[in-house]
Design a protein around this motif. Structure first.
Motif, PDB file in Angstrom:
ATOM      1  N   PHE A   1      -8.209   3.609  18.241  1.00 55.83           N
ATOM      2  CA  PHE A   1      -7.835   3.791  16.975  1.00 55.83           C
ATOM      3  C   PHE A   1      -7.228   5.281  16.948  1.00 55.83           C
ATOM      4  O   PHE A   1      -7.182   6.132  17.882  1.00 55.83           O
ATOM      5  CB  PHE A   1      -9.318   4.347  16.310  1.00 55.83           C
ATOM      6  CG  PHE A   1     -10.261   2.629  16.323  1.00 55.83           C
ATOM      7  CD1 PHE A   1      -9.799   2.093  15.293  1.00 55.83           C
ATOM      8  CD2 PHE A   1     -10.985   2.384  17.196  1.00 55.83           C
ATOM      9  CE1 PHE A   1     -10.513   0.603  15.027  1.00 55.83           C
ATOM     10  CE2 PHE A   1     -11.484   1.125  17.266  1.00 55.83           C
ATOM     11  CZ  PHE A   1     -11.576   0.336  16.193  1.00 55.83           C
ATOM     12  N   GLY A   2      -6.589   5.591  15.889  1.00 57.01           N
ATOM     13  CA  GLY A   2      -5.854   6.684  15.824  1.00 57.01           C
ATOM     14  C   GLY A   2      -5.549   7.202  14.248  1.00 57.01           C
ATOM     15  O   GLY A   2      -5.918   6.506  13.171  1.00 57.01           O
TER      16      GLY A   2
ATOM     17  N   GLY B   1      -2.519   8.436   7.174  1.00 58.53           N
ATOM     18  CA  GLY B   1      -3.349   7.323   7.256  1.00 58.53           C
ATOM     19  C   GLY B   1      -4.144   7.121   8.666  1.00 58.53           C
ATOM     20  O   GLY B   1      -3.651   8.096   9.609  1.00 58.53           O
ATOM     21  N   GLY B   2      -4.490   6.028   8.956  1.00 61.75           N
ATOM     22  CA  GLY B   2      -5.046   5.633  10.131  1.00 61.75           C
ATOM     23  C   GLY B   2      -4.662   4.087  10.659  1.00 61.75           C
ATOM     24  O   GLY B   2      -4.101   3.450   9.829  1.00 61.75           O
TER      25      GLY B   2
ATOM     26  N   ILE C   1      -1.340  -5.916  18.599  1.00 59.74           N
ATOM     27  CA  ILE C   1      -1.204  -5.844  17.054  1.00 59.74           C
ATOM     28  C   ILE C   1      -1.682  -4.500  16.567  1.00 59.74           C
ATOM     29  O   ILE C   1      -2.623  -4.069  16.969  1.00 59.74           O
ATOM     30  CB  ILE C   1      -2.058  -7.122  16.628  1.00 59.74           C
ATOM     31  CG1 ILE C   1      -1.742  -8.323  17.061  1.00 59.74           C
ATOM     32  CG2 ILE C   1      -2.194  -6.919  14.977  1.00 59.74           C
ATOM     33  CD1 ILE C   1      -0.336  -8.717  16.402  1.00 59.74           C
ATOM     34  N   GLN C   2      -0.997  -3.957  15.598  1.00 61.04           N
ATOM     35  CA  GLN C   2      -1.417  -2.545  14.924  1.00 61.04           C
ATOM     36  C   GLN C   2      -1.477  -2.829  13.603  1.00 61.04           C
ATOM     37  O   GLN C   2      -0.475  -2.482  12.825  1.00 61.04           O
ATOM     38  CB  GLN C   2      -0.458  -1.621  15.551  1.00 61.04           C
ATOM     39  CG  GLN C   2      -0.770  -0.351  14.840  1.00 61.04           C
ATOM     40  CD  GLN C   2      -0.035   0.871  15.635  1.00 61.04           C
ATOM     41  OE1 GLN C   2       0.004   1.203  16.814  1.00 61.04           O
ATOM     42  NE2 GLN C   2       0.782   1.598  14.990  1.00 61.04           N
ATOM     43  N   PRO C   3      -2.637  -2.896  13.047  1.00 65.54           N
ATOM     44  CA  PRO C   3      -2.925  -2.927  11.447  1.00 65.54           C
ATOM     45  C   PRO C   3      -3.153  -1.382  11.255  1.00 65.54           C
ATOM     46  O   PRO C   3      -3.675  -0.427  11.969  1.00 65.54           O
ATOM     47  CB  PRO C   3      -4.186  -3.864  11.448  1.00 65.54           C
ATOM     48  CG  PRO C   3      -4.992  -3.672  12.622  1.00 65.54           C
ATOM     49  CD  PRO C   3      -3.731  -3.484  13.651  1.00 65.54           C
ATOM     50  N   GLU C   4      -2.652  -1.028  10.083  1.00 69.87           N
ATOM     51  CA  GLU C   4      -2.514   0.411   9.347  1.00 69.87           C
ATOM     52  C   GLU C   4      -3.221   0.169   8.076  1.00 69.87           C
ATOM     53  O   GLU C   4      -2.972  -0.594   7.424  1.00 69.87           O
ATOM     54  CB  GLU C   4      -1.203   0.900   9.644  1.00 69.87           C
ATOM     55  CG  GLU C   4      -0.753   1.003  10.920  1.00 69.87           C
ATOM     56  CD  GLU C   4       0.759   1.630  11.066  1.00 69.87           C
ATOM     57  OE1 GLU C   4       1.139   1.572  12.237  1.00 69.87           O
ATOM     58  OE2 GLU C   4       1.306   1.805   9.887  1.00 69.87           O
TER      59      GLU C   4
ATOM     60  N   PRO D   1       0.444  -2.124   6.468  1.00 70.38           N
ATOM     61  CA  PRO D   1       1.002  -2.971   7.458  1.00 70.38           C
ATOM     62  C   PRO D   1       0.366  -3.526   8.591  1.00 70.38           C
ATOM     63  O   PRO D   1      -0.710  -2.961   9.087  1.00 70.38           O
ATOM     64  CB  PRO D   1       2.184  -1.885   7.901  1.00 70.38           C
ATOM     65  CG  PRO D   1       1.518  -0.462   7.762  1.00 70.38           C
ATOM     66  CD  PRO D   1       0.513  -0.679   6.684  1.00 70.38           C
ATOM     67  N   VAL D   2       0.857  -4.775   9.088  1.00 75.44           N
ATOM     68  CA  VAL D   2       0.335  -5.086  10.335  1.00 75.44           C
ATOM     69  C   VAL D   2       1.698  -5.595  11.257  1.00 75.44           C
ATOM     70  O   VAL D   2       2.206  -6.248  10.815  1.00 75.44           O
ATOM     71  CB  VAL D   2      -0.720  -6.568  10.152  1.00 75.44           C
ATOM     72  CG1 VAL D   2      -1.156  -7.094  11.396  1.00 75.44           C
ATOM     73  CG2 VAL D   2      -1.706  -6.173   9.064  1.00 75.44           C
TER      74      VAL D   2
END
Length: 189
Positions: free
Chosen positions: A24-25, A50-51, A63-66, A93-94
């Motif tokens: 997580f970030g 955001g994160g 995969i990077q959901p934000e 965004p994903v």
């Protein structure tokens, strides 16, 4: 909108439980935004914060959901009527993210945005769709920088302007889309 945010969190949690590795970030950065299709629209500088979750699904593919707050819009320069259109969104965004090397990444994927506030436009749409293309560089294991371009796919408002009378009047036919170049920095935990 609360349901959508909760659904996004549930997807992240489910993916985390089933993924090989999840980090997580937080991220933030500079937006250079404009409104495609809007006559005499110039770039407007904004920001995003955001994160995210980076979920490993197969070897070098993630995969990077934000979940991001994003200040967008444009400066409009009509003769005798200059103004700024401010549009604030919660964007989700994903992106599919591929590690070319340990340091370099490329990414692409869809985005949905929810309008939370606007200034200087009428008839704005509350949902915005876009597609992201980007690249990143991992400076360290935890710190990275990136560049991303979001191509707007949906009409964000119906504008009208009467050129003969030099004032607002007849509806114009072209679509107006959010287009954003983002320069970001991210920290993974």
């Amino acid at each position: 909108m609360k349901r959508i945010i909760l659904a996004a969190i549930a997807v992240i949690a489910f993916a985390s439980a089933n993924a090989q590795e999840t980090r997580f970030g937080v991220k933030g950065g500079l937006n250079i935004a404009t409104i495609g299709g809007a006559d005499r629209a110039n770039a407007l500088v904004g920001f995003q914060v955001g994160g995210f979750a980076e979920i490993n699904i197969w070897k070098k593919l993630f995969i990077q959901p934000e979940l991001l707050y994003s200040a967008q819009g444009a400066k409009i320069d009509y003769p005798g009527n200059n103004f700024t259109v401010n549009l604030d969104y919660i964007n989700v965004p994903v992106v599919a993210k591929y590690y070319i090397t340990d340091a370099f990444t490329v990414e692409a994927g869809p985005q949905i945005g929810f309008l939370v506030s606007s200034k200087n436009i009428e008839d704005e749409k509350t949902v915005d769709l876009g597609f992201n293309l980007g690249a990143g560089y991992n400076v360290t294991k935890n710190f990275s920088v990136g560049i991303r371009y979001t191509i707007g796919l949906s009409n964000i408002y119906d504008a009208y302007y009467d050129y003969e009378e030099d004032n607002f009047g007849d509806y114009l036919d072209s679509r107006r889309t959010n287009n954003v170049l983002a320069l970001t920095a991210a920290y993974k935990f």
